[in-house]
Design an enzyme around this catalytic site. Structure first.
Site, PDB file in Angstrom:
ATOM      1  N   ASN A  35       0.824  -1.211   0.000  1.00 11.92           N
ATOM      2  CA  ASN A  35       0.000   0.000   0.000  1.00 11.92           C
ATOM      3  C   ASN A  35       0.862   1.266   0.000  1.00 11.92           C
ATOM      4  O   ASN A  35       0.337   2.377   0.050  1.00 11.92           O
ATOM      5  CB  ASN A  35      -0.964   0.007   1.187  1.00 11.92           C
ATOM      6  CG  ASN A  35      -0.266   0.123   2.532  1.00 11.92           C
ATOM      7  OD1 ASN A  35       0.966   0.018   2.620  1.00 11.92           O
ATOM      8  ND2 ASN A  35      -1.034   0.329   3.591  1.00 11.92           N
ATOM      9  N   THR A  38       4.979   2.795   3.615  1.00 10.87           N
ATOM     10  CA  THR A  38       6.418   2.991   3.858  1.00 10.87           C
ATOM     11  C   THR A  38       7.264   2.493   2.689  1.00 10.87           C
ATOM     12  O   THR A  38       8.461   2.752   2.657  1.00 10.87           O
ATOM     13  CB  THR A  38       6.888   2.272   5.147  1.00 10.87           C
ATOM     14  OG1 THR A  38       6.653   0.870   5.022  1.00 10.87           O
ATOM     15  CG2 THR A  38       6.174   2.806   6.380  1.00 10.87           C
ATOM     16  N   ASP A  59      -3.854  -2.620   0.595  1.00 11.52           N
ATOM     17  CA  ASP A  59      -3.597  -2.761   2.025  1.00 11.52           C
ATOM     18  C   ASP A  59      -4.081  -4.149   2.466  1.00 11.52           C
ATOM     19  O   ASP A  59      -5.274  -4.437   2.408  1.00 11.52           O
ATOM     20  CB  ASP A  59      -4.357  -1.662   2.775  1.00 11.52           C
ATOM     21  CG  ASP A  59      -4.162  -1.716   4.283  1.00 11.52           C
ATOM     22  OD1 ASP A  59      -3.536  -2.676   4.783  1.00 11.52           O
ATOM     23  OD2 ASP A  59      -4.653  -0.796   4.974  1.00 11.52           O
ATOM     24  N   ALA A 117       7.178 -12.860   8.084  1.00 12.06           N
ATOM     25  CA  ALA A 117       8.373 -12.163   8.558  1.00 12.06           C
ATOM     26  C   ALA A 117       8.147 -11.731   9.994  1.00 12.06           C
ATOM     27  O   ALA A 117       7.486 -10.739  10.266  1.00 12.06           O
ATOM     28  CB  ALA A 117       8.639 -10.948   7.675  1.00 12.06           C
ATOM     29  N   TYR A 148       4.763  -2.698  17.760  1.00  9.71           N
ATOM     30  CA  TYR A 148       5.486  -3.526  16.793  1.00  9.71           C
ATOM     31  C   TYR A 148       5.768  -4.911  17.375  1.00  9.71           C
ATOM     32  O   TYR A 148       5.470  -5.936  16.754  1.00  9.71           O
ATOM     33  CB  TYR A 148       6.788  -2.835  16.398  1.00  9.71           C
ATOM     34  CG  TYR A 148       7.591  -3.575  15.351  1.00  9.71           C
ATOM     35  CD1 TYR A 148       7.112  -3.697  14.048  1.00  9.71           C
ATOM     36  CD2 TYR A 148       8.836  -4.130  15.646  1.00  9.71           C
ATOM     37  CE1 TYR A 148       7.849  -4.362  13.077  1.00  9.71           C
ATOM     38  CE2 TYR A 148       9.576  -4.788  14.683  1.00  9.71           C
ATOM     39  CZ  TYR A 148       9.082  -4.905  13.399  1.00  9.71           C
ATOM     40  OH  TYR A 148       9.812  -5.564  12.438  1.00  9.71           O
ATOM     41  N   TYR A 162      -3.112 -21.485  12.715  1.00  8.96           N
ATOM     42  CA  TYR A 162      -3.566 -21.948  11.403  1.00  8.96           C
ATOM     43  C   TYR A 162      -2.838 -23.223  10.979  1.00  8.96           C
ATOM     44  O   TYR A 162      -3.401 -24.090  10.311  1.00  8.96           O
ATOM     45  CB  TYR A 162      -3.380 -20.851  10.345  1.00  8.96           C
ATOM     46  CG  TYR A 162      -4.636 -20.052  10.093  1.00  8.96           C
ATOM     47  CD1 TYR A 162      -5.387 -20.242   8.943  1.00  8.96           C
ATOM     48  CD2 TYR A 162      -5.081 -19.110  11.026  1.00  8.96           C
ATOM     49  CE1 TYR A 162      -6.553 -19.515   8.720  1.00  8.96           C
ATOM     50  CE2 TYR A 162      -6.239 -18.377  10.810  1.00  8.96           C
ATOM     51  CZ  TYR A 162      -6.970 -18.589   9.665  1.00  8.96           C
ATOM     52  OH  TYR A 162      -8.137 -17.880   9.450  1.00  8.96           O
TER      53      TYR A 162
END
Length: 329
Positions: A35, A38, A59, A117, A148, A162
């Site tokens: 998106n 950054t 996004d 990640a 974060y 999952y």
């Protein structure tokens, strides 16, 4: 079977763009998604002319639809530096939670393997050094870095859920400090901060007394480790980083020598929850993936410095330091 198709989120970012390059080179059809909150299109514009690359400006915190088959998903969409996640804390939490949930649902629907990640930040300000994957961390969930750190910890938890509950093939990489071309010069992380200050002729800023340690991995080494982990059959988290530990002060002195700057080091107060140590235990990566870093810091820093020197003058413009609390990331 035909050409394998891979979705890479955060494709226009530092690591995402290098991953796009790698998988294009490996012969995959690469679908990049970002998106651009950054990310920077300049990182991937060289791929636009290729038939086996396509890009969606989207996004991932919103519903993600990809037509056709999908074999792999690499989820790298997230602000990753203090200057970003302190400025956009809600988006940081959403991309780690809602975004990961959306992509895991897509992986389940497409029967695709998904790698997320994660980060060394899940260890917080660690009480053990080096940090093995079995260490649960020392994180302040309501501190400035919590948006974060906890987004990434939740991301790991839902990914594993999952995997165990729905049988989705998942991989988790815990990324330690990485550097190289396409880092944003003004993103607030320690290496571009020091080099940016040197290039602008400013004093180099260390937060705290400089005794904190970091371990810096060159981007090509990291991408190789991620590639090997994706292709492995190991579902538990794996540290990928360089175990060569150095203090922030020593690192600053290396940058001064590399750049030839005559500026001095200035010290400022250490921000809240800034980790004192950061060094990966890569025993698992060595044993399971046959991986370890190959590029020495002197070689990697020289390449990175040449990249930063080649940037246009406006890229060197000074950032507003009041927007964030730490360079020492």
């Amino acid at each position: 079977m035909g050409q394998k198709r891979i979705l890479i989120t955060g494709a226009a970012g530092f690591l995402g763009s290098h991953l796009c390059d790698r998988f294009v080179k490996e012969g995959y059809h690469v679908i990049g998604m970002d998106n651009l909150i950054t990310g920077d299109m300049a990182n991937i514009e060289h791929l636009f002319k290729l038939e086996n690359f396509e890009f969606y400006n989207h996004d991932v915190s919103k519903f993600v639809h990809i037509p056709g088959k999908l074999h792999y998903i690499l989820h790298f969409a997230s602000p990753a530096s203090p200057i970003d996640y302190l400025k956009i804390p809600i988006q940081t939490l959403k991309v780690g939670s809602l975004g990961t949930h959306n992509l895991l649902g897509l992986a389940r629907n497409k029967n695709a393997r998904m790698l997320i990640a994660s980060t060394s930040e899940v260890y917080g300000d660690p009480n053990v050094n080096p940090q093995p994957e079995e260490y649960w961390g020392n994180v302040n969930p309501v501190g400035p870095r919590g948006v974060y750190d906890e987004a990434k910890r939740f991301q790991e938890a839902i990914t594993m859920a999952y995997h165990t509950f729905h049988g989705v093939e998942t991989r988790i990489v815990r990324i330690f400090n990485t550097y190289g071309p396409r880092m944003r010069l003004n993103d607030g992380r320690v290496l571009p901060a020091f080099i940016g200050q040197a290039l602008r002729g400013e004093d180099l800023t260390i937060f705290g007394d400089g005794s904190q340690t970091r371990s810096f991995c060159y981007v090509d080494d990291l991408i190789e480790g991620i590639y090997r982990l994706l292709m492995s059959d190991y579902a538990q988290p794996v540290n990928i980083g360089n175990p060569d530990e150095i203090t922030i002060k020593q690192f600053c002195e290396e940058i001064i020598k590399l750049t030839g700057t005559t500026q001095k080091i200035v010290y400022k107060e250490l921000p809240q929850d800034d980790p004192k140590q950061r060094r990966p235990d890569i025993t698992k990566a060595r044993a399971i993936l046959g991986w370890e870093p190959k590029v020495g810091r002197a070689e990697g820093l020289k390449i990175t410095y040449e990249y930063f020197k080649s940037l246009p003058a406006e890229a060197l413009e000074k950032i507003d330091h009041k927007d964030f609390t730490t360079f020492n990331r």
